[in-house]
Design an enzyme around this catalytic site. Sequence first.
Site, PDB file in Angstrom:
ATOM      1  N   HIS A 190       0.799  -1.228   0.000  1.00 44.32           N
ATOM      2  CA  HIS A 190       0.000   0.000   0.000  1.00 44.32           C
ATOM      3  C   HIS A 190       0.829   1.274   0.000  1.00 44.32           C
ATOM      4  O   HIS A 190       0.279   2.362  -0.089  1.00 44.32           O
ATOM      5  CB  HIS A 190      -0.941   0.037   1.214  1.00 44.32           C
TER       6      HIS A 190
HETATM    7  C1  UD1 Z   1      -1.841   4.998   6.469  1.00 45.19           C
HETATM    8  C2  UD1 Z   1      -0.531   5.427   7.102  1.00 45.19           C
HETATM    9  C3  UD1 Z   1       0.514   4.331   6.914  1.00 45.19           C
HETATM   10  C4  UD1 Z   1       0.002   2.989   7.378  1.00 45.19           C
HETATM   11  C5  UD1 Z   1      -1.315   2.688   6.662  1.00 45.19           C
HETATM   12  C6  UD1 Z   1      -1.883   1.347   7.076  1.00 45.19           C
HETATM   13  C7  UD1 Z   1      -0.056   7.849   7.032  1.00 45.19           C
HETATM   14  C8  UD1 Z   1       0.765   8.884   6.390  1.00 45.19           C
HETATM   15  N1  UD1 Z   1      -0.005   6.629   6.460  1.00 45.19           N
HETATM   16  O1  UD1 Z   1      -1.619   4.913   5.064  1.00 45.19           O
HETATM   17  O2  UD1 Z   1       1.662   4.682   7.687  1.00 45.19           O
HETATM   18  O3  UD1 Z   1       0.950   1.985   7.085  1.00 45.19           O
HETATM   19  O4  UD1 Z   1      -2.236   3.743   6.969  1.00 45.19           O
HETATM   20  O5  UD1 Z   1      -3.135   1.111   6.552  1.00 45.19           O
HETATM   21  O6  UD1 Z   1      -0.711   8.124   8.005  1.00 45.19           O
HETATM   22  N2  UD1 Z   1      -9.085   4.723   2.689  1.00 45.19           N
HETATM   23  C9  UD1 Z   1     -10.284   4.046   2.601  1.00 45.19           C
HETATM   24  N3  UD1 Z   1     -10.813   3.532   3.733  1.00 45.19           N
HETATM   25  C10 UD1 Z   1     -10.218   3.676   4.936  1.00 45.19           C
HETATM   26  C11 UD1 Z   1      -9.010   4.375   4.997  1.00 45.19           C
HETATM   27  C12 UD1 Z   1      -8.442   4.892   3.862  1.00 45.19           C
HETATM   28  O7  UD1 Z   1     -10.870   3.910   1.543  1.00 45.19           O
HETATM   29  O8  UD1 Z   1     -10.756   3.203   5.950  1.00 45.19           O
HETATM   30  C13 UD1 Z   1      -8.485   5.277   1.466  1.00 45.19           C
HETATM   31  C14 UD1 Z   1      -8.498   6.804   1.503  1.00 45.19           C
HETATM   32  O9  UD1 Z   1      -9.552   7.330   0.850  1.00 45.19           O
HETATM   33  C15 UD1 Z   1      -7.188   7.190   0.852  1.00 45.19           C
HETATM   34  C16 UD1 Z   1      -6.312   5.970   0.997  1.00 45.19           C
HETATM   35  O10 UD1 Z   1      -7.113   4.898   1.440  1.00 45.19           O
HETATM   36  O11 UD1 Z   1      -7.354   7.410  -0.502  1.00 45.19           O
HETATM   37  C17 UD1 Z   1      -5.182   6.234   1.908  1.00 45.19           C
HETATM   38  O12 UD1 Z   1      -5.567   6.426   3.271  1.00 45.19           O
HETATM   39  P1  UD1 Z   1      -4.606   7.220   4.275  1.00 45.19           P
HETATM   40  O13 UD1 Z   1      -5.087   7.130   5.650  1.00 45.19           O
HETATM   41  O14 UD1 Z   1      -4.351   8.553   3.746  1.00 45.19           O
HETATM   42  O15 UD1 Z   1      -3.207   6.501   4.166  1.00 45.19           O
HETATM   43  P2  UD1 Z   1      -2.833   4.982   4.043  1.00 45.19           P
HETATM   44  O16 UD1 Z   1      -2.292   4.759   2.695  1.00 45.19           O
HETATM   45  O17 UD1 Z   1      -3.930   4.084   4.529  1.00 45.19           O
END
Ligand code: UD1
Length: 366
Positions: A206
């Site tokens: 991811h």
């Molecule tokens: C975040 C953390 C990362 C961790 C990861 C584990 C930061 C900078 N990154 O990354 O360190 O390893 O979580 O999962 O904080 N999304 C969903 N549903 C959710 C959550 C997110 O659809 O429940 C989508 C969001 O719309 C976004 C993407 O996933 O587009 C990324 O989510 P985000 O929390 O920004 O970062 P992660 O890549 O999950």
Amino acid sequence: MKSIHLIAGARPNFMKVAPLWHALNKETWCKPVLVHTGQHYDAMMSDVFFSDLGLPAPDFHLGVGSGSHAQQTAAVMTAYEELCRQTAPDNVVVVGDVNSTMACAIAAKKLHLQVSHLEAGLRSFDRTMPEEINRLLTDAISDLLWTPSPDADENLAREGIPASRIDRVGNIMIDSLVMMQGAIEKAEIAKRLGLEKKNYGVVTLHRPINVDTVDALDAALSAIIEVSSSLPLVFPMHPRTKARVEEFGLTKKLQQAATVKVCSPLGYVDFMSLLSDCALVITDSGGIQEETCYLGIPCITVRESTERPVTVASGSNRLAQMTDLTNLAPQVVSAWKSGHAGRTIPDRWDGKTADRIVASLKRALS
Ligand code: UD1
């Protein structure tokens, strides 16, 4: 009665907060207050971890959701500052390295509150990773720095942090594994997925660097598909990765690979069951490098650096480029199967980290 905020925002936070909540909840001198920032909000990225790990519903939910880094960080800071003003916690515990970790640490510290960072001192030395920025900033301002390994202590010392603020408590994720061991053994997810124990690999990807450009993601999927011709793979897909696969038109490519089983993200117990019974893991996660180290499962980390070098030193983890995967993965599986690869569990990865933290907090708040 001291009030201790435990901040959880994203999936990798929940299994770090759970053992500490349980340990603090038994104490009579303090009350743990669970704060969910809402960074992760899907049921399978959040709610399932609360039920799996025996956590109550959060005392406060900030509901921030997704956004750019600045938007998400700002939304957490704004909401958490207000909560701190209303509730005046005696200590704010932030865990790991996600945006919520840094945002809450900054908001609390600017109100002169005591902040503790659990999983302090880890460094990848790669400042293009958002998590590295979060780690550096959180450690620079936290009052108590709870580290998992000696390399973390050394990193903090090098950055000029006085030894009096550093306490090596061990790895809290192992507390969750130990706490949930019975349920993990019973889950038998491999059987439910029609997989033969020790005859499949697990993939998780991811990180923005691996999934956010079409070239990187396409190359990653090609490598994974090739590995799957010698070892069937299960790929519980993170929402970020799923969104990019769809956006880049790569869905069909994966669907055509019969030996790569793509599924939704799994809950804690199911995922640990899947890991415990697999032959090999290919990942870019931080936490999985540690969990495989404890479980003695070979892990190939598709990154140029790791903030968890102790897992490499212990013999379970190795770093590889995506392009090396197809050569490396089958070799690793056969080495492990023939019993050549050893591993050692790092000091204080023993399921007693939460107890050491409770003692540290008690000293700091008395
Ligand atoms: C975040 C953390 C990362 C961790 C990861 C584990 C930061 C900078 N990154 O990354 O360190 O390893 O979580 O999962 O904080 N999304 C969903 N549903 C959710 C959550 C997110 O659809 O429940 C989508 C969001 O719309 C976004 C993407 O996933 O587009 C990324 O989510 P985000 O929390 O920004 O970062 P992660 O890549 O999950």
